[in-house]
Motif scaffolding. Structure first.
Motif, PDB file in Angstrom:
ATOM      1  N   VAL A   1       0.853  -1.200   0.000  1.00 31.49           N
ATOM      2  CA  VAL A   1       0.000   0.000   0.000  1.00 31.49           C
ATOM      3  C   VAL A   1       0.883   1.244   0.000  1.00 31.49           C
ATOM      4  N   ILE A   2       0.503   2.259  -0.780  1.00 28.38           N
ATOM      5  CA  ILE A   2       1.211   3.534  -0.766  1.00 28.38           C
ATOM      6  C   ILE A   2       0.822   4.298   0.495  1.00 28.38           C
ATOM      7  N   VAL A   3       1.810   4.731   1.263  1.00 28.47           N
ATOM      8  CA  VAL A   3       1.558   5.452   2.506  1.00 28.47           C
ATOM      9  C   VAL A   3       2.368   6.747   2.499  1.00 28.47           C
ATOM     10  N   ALA A   4       1.971   7.682   3.353  1.00 22.52           N
ATOM     11  CA  ALA A   4       2.686   8.937   3.506  1.00 22.52           C
ATOM     12  C   ALA A   4       2.711   9.311   4.974  1.00 22.52           C
ATOM     13  N   ASP A   5       3.905   9.627   5.465  1.00 18.09           N
ATOM     14  CA  ASP A   5       4.054  10.113   6.836  1.00 18.09           C
ATOM     15  C   ASP A   5       3.783  11.609   6.803  1.00 18.09           C
ATOM     16  N   ALA A   6       2.542  11.992   7.097  1.00 21.85           N
ATOM     17  CA  ALA A   6       2.097  13.370   6.881  1.00 21.85           C
ATOM     18  C   ALA A   6       2.229  14.199   8.138  1.00 21.85           C
ATOM     19  N   GLY A   7       2.588  15.448   7.926  1.00 20.14           N
ATOM     20  CA  GLY A   7       2.662  16.388   9.027  1.00 20.14           C
ATOM     21  C   GLY A   7       1.955  17.676   8.675  1.00 20.14           C
ATOM     22  N   LEU A   8       1.368  18.326   9.678  1.00 19.46           N
ATOM     23  CA  LEU A   8       0.688  19.598   9.479  1.00 19.46           C
ATOM     24  C   LEU A   8       1.697  20.722   9.690  1.00 19.46           C
ATOM     25  N   GLU A   9       1.881  21.563   8.679  1.00 19.24           N
ATOM     26  CA  GLU A   9       2.855  22.643   8.772  1.00 19.24           C
ATOM     27  C   GLU A   9       2.544  23.566   9.945  1.00 19.24           C
ATOM     28  N   GLY A  10       3.589  23.926  10.689  1.00 22.59           N
ATOM     29  CA  GLY A  10       3.416  24.788  11.847  1.00 22.59           C
ATOM     30  C   GLY A  10       2.927  24.056  13.071  1.00 22.59           C
ATOM     31  N   SER A  11       2.946  22.712  13.012  1.00 26.30           N
ATOM     32  CA  SER A  11       2.444  21.912  14.128  1.00 26.30           C
ATOM     33  C   SER A  11       3.274  20.641  14.249  1.00 26.30           C
ATOM     34  N   GLN A  12       3.240  20.013  15.423  1.00 26.68           N
ATOM     35  CA  GLN A  12       3.910  18.726  15.633  1.00 26.68           C
ATOM     36  C   GLN A  12       2.998  17.554  15.297  1.00 26.68           C
ATOM     37  N   ALA A  13       1.779  17.837  14.885  1.00 29.30           N
ATOM     38  CA  ALA A  13       0.807  16.781  14.602  1.00 29.30           C
ATOM     39  C   ALA A  13       1.254  15.940  13.405  1.00 29.30           C
ATOM     40  N   ARG A  14       1.105  14.617  13.547  1.00 30.64           N
ATOM     41  CA  ARG A  14       1.488  13.688  12.489  1.00 30.64           C
ATOM     42  C   ARG A  14       0.341  12.725  12.219  1.00 30.64           C
ATOM     43  N   ALA A  15       0.333  12.201  10.985  1.00 36.93           N
ATOM     44  CA  ALA A  15      -0.658  11.198  10.603  1.00 36.93           C
ATOM     45  C   ALA A  15      -0.063  10.318   9.524  1.00 36.93           C
ATOM     46  N   GLN A  16      -0.526   9.079   9.458  1.00 37.59           N
ATOM     47  CA  GLN A  16      -0.131   8.194   8.366  1.00 37.59           C
ATOM     48  C   GLN A  16      -1.295   8.065   7.405  1.00 37.59           C
ATOM     49  N   LEU A  17      -1.088   8.521   6.196  1.00 43.52           N
ATOM     50  CA  LEU A  17      -2.109   8.423   5.164  1.00 43.52           C
ATOM     51  C   LEU A  17      -1.847   7.188   4.319  1.00 43.52           C
ATOM     52  N   SER A  18      -2.904   6.485   3.970  1.00 45.03           N
ATOM     53  CA  SER A  18      -2.807   5.295   3.126  1.00 45.03           C
ATOM     54  C   SER A  18      -3.630   5.508   1.863  1.00 45.03           C
ATOM     55  N   PHE A  19      -2.996   5.259   0.726  1.00 40.45           N
ATOM     56  CA  PHE A  19      -3.670   5.402  -0.568  1.00 40.45           C
ATOM     57  C   PHE A  19      -3.816   4.008  -1.171  1.00 40.45           C
ATOM     58  N   ARG A  20      -5.056   3.586  -1.382  1.00 43.96           N
ATOM     59  CA  ARG A  20      -5.309   2.245  -1.887  1.00 43.96           C
ATOM     60  C   ARG A  20      -6.065   2.303  -3.215  1.00 43.96           C
ATOM     61  N   MET A  21      -5.895   1.226  -3.978  1.00 45.84           N
ATOM     62  CA  MET A  21      -6.654   1.044  -5.211  1.00 45.84           C
ATOM     63  C   MET A  21      -7.521  -0.175  -5.043  1.00 45.84           C
ATOM     64  N   GLY A  22      -8.833  -0.027  -5.298  1.00 42.79           N
ATOM     65  CA  GLY A  22      -9.758  -1.142  -5.182  1.00 42.79           C
ATOM     66  C   GLY A  22      -9.580  -2.144  -6.304  1.00 42.79           C
ATOM     67  N   PRO A  23     -10.337  -3.239  -6.284  1.00 43.55           N
ATOM     68  CA  PRO A  23     -10.220  -4.282  -7.315  1.00 43.55           C
ATOM     69  C   PRO A  23     -10.412  -3.741  -8.722  1.00 43.55           C
ATOM     70  N   GLY A  24     -11.237  -2.711  -8.859  1.00 41.95           N
ATOM     71  CA  GLY A  24     -11.472  -2.123 -10.171  1.00 41.95           C
ATOM     72  C   GLY A  24     -10.611  -0.915 -10.456  1.00 41.95           C
ATOM     73  N   GLY A  25      -9.614  -0.666  -9.598  1.00 43.63           N
ATOM     74  CA  GLY A  25      -8.732   0.469  -9.785  1.00 43.63           C
ATOM     75  C   GLY A  25      -9.212   1.756  -9.152  1.00 43.63           C
ATOM     76  N   GLU A  26     -10.343   1.704  -8.420  1.00 42.36           N
ATOM     77  CA  GLU A  26     -10.867   2.925  -7.805  1.00 42.36           C
ATOM     78  C   GLU A  26     -10.001   3.306  -6.593  1.00 42.36           C
ATOM     79  N   PRO A  27      -9.606   4.590  -6.473  1.00 38.20           N
ATOM     80  CA  PRO A  27      -8.726   5.003  -5.380  1.00 38.20           C
ATOM     81  C   PRO A  27      -9.493   5.322  -4.108  1.00 38.20           C
ATOM     82  N   SER A  28      -8.831   5.179  -2.987  1.00 33.16           N
ATOM     83  CA  SER A  28      -9.389   5.579  -1.694  1.00 33.16           C
ATOM     84  C   SER A  28      -8.242   6.027  -0.798  1.00 33.16           C
ATOM     85  N   ILE A  29      -8.573   6.834   0.204  1.00 35.43           N
ATOM     86  CA  ILE A  29      -7.569   7.340   1.124  1.00 35.43           C
ATOM     87  C   ILE A  29      -8.089   7.207   2.546  1.00 35.43           C
ATOM     88  N   SER A  30      -7.202   6.835   3.453  1.00 38.31           N
ATOM     89  CA  SER A  30      -7.569   6.743   4.866  1.00 38.31           C
ATOM     90  C   SER A  30      -6.434   7.344   5.689  1.00 38.31           C
TER      91      SER A  30
END
Length: 213
Positions: free
Chosen positions: A167-196
């Motif tokens: 799965v494609i992931v991104a270690d995301a950070g909010l500029e001007g903040s210490q807040a972090r999140a891991q975003l996951s980019f997935r493709m469904g069986p038919g190629g449809e994208p989703s993000i969590s």
């Protein structure tokens, strides 16, 4: 004399590859990219066009492809691609490990890629790269940036792109903040994208829950 004939033979082979129909490359690429469809492949490997390209129902427009001559010297075929759709440019090829995508540049409103996302969230990707098979990504790199032309985000969200368990992931950070999140980019069986998004930060959790379904 022998070296001269060998050079002529290599030149002949290179020209045969360059003038081969683009469909010879498009066919294997479509087999390795679930959800990718092309109405027509015209022209040659040296210079051709993929008409009405879509991925998982997302319209990517027409794409102009040109052969990267240096790739032939490495025993592979790489194509430089430019388009007017959300994915502006990239370099693509097919080898024994799957489809390889490099130098990806993206600049688009996220609402055009994901359903139910409000307009005004601009996704940018610079230097994106990855290797993909029918089961997901094998490796990925690059930088992403999510901007808001409204006032829903207090700052841009940005971070490096990687591949984790297919799965494609991104270690995301909010500029001007210490807040972090891991975003996951997935493709469904038919190629449809989703993000969590996964985060322990209440600010980012509230933001992503309201912006990304």
């Amino acid at each position: 004399m022998g070296l001269r004939w060998l050079a002529l033979l290599v030149t002949f082979i290179v020209f045969c590859i360059a003038l081969a129909p683009l469909s010879l490359v498009a066919g294997p690429l479509l087999e390795r990219a679930p959800g990718l469809s092309v109405v027509r492949a015209s022209g040659t490997i040296w210079s051709g066009t993929l008409t009405t390209v879509s991925l998982g129902g997302i319209a990517l427009g027409d794409m102009k492809l040109s052969l990267d001559p240096l790739s032939l010297l490495q025993g592979t075929v790489r194509m430089n691609v430019s388009a007017s759709g959300p994915v502006r440019s990239f370099r693509v090829g097919v080898d024994g490990q799957g489809a390889l995508v490099e130098n990806v540049t993206v600049a688009t409103d996220l609402s055009g890629l994901l359903a139910n996302v409000p307009q005004g969230l601009i996704l940018r990707v610079n230097g994106g790269a990855g290797r993909f098979t029918s089961t997901g990504c094998l490796e990925a790199s690059g930088e992403f940036r999510l901007e808001d032309d409204g006032s829903r985000l207090p700052g841009a969200v940005r971070g490096p792109i990687a591949c984790l368990n297919g799965v494609i992931v991104a270690d995301a950070g909010l500029e001007g903040s210490q807040a972090r999140a891991q975003l996951s980019f997935r493709m469904g069986p038919g190629g449809e994208p989703s993000i969590s998004a996964e985060t322990d930060d209440p600010t980012l959790k509230a933001l992503f829950s309201s912006l990304v379904p």
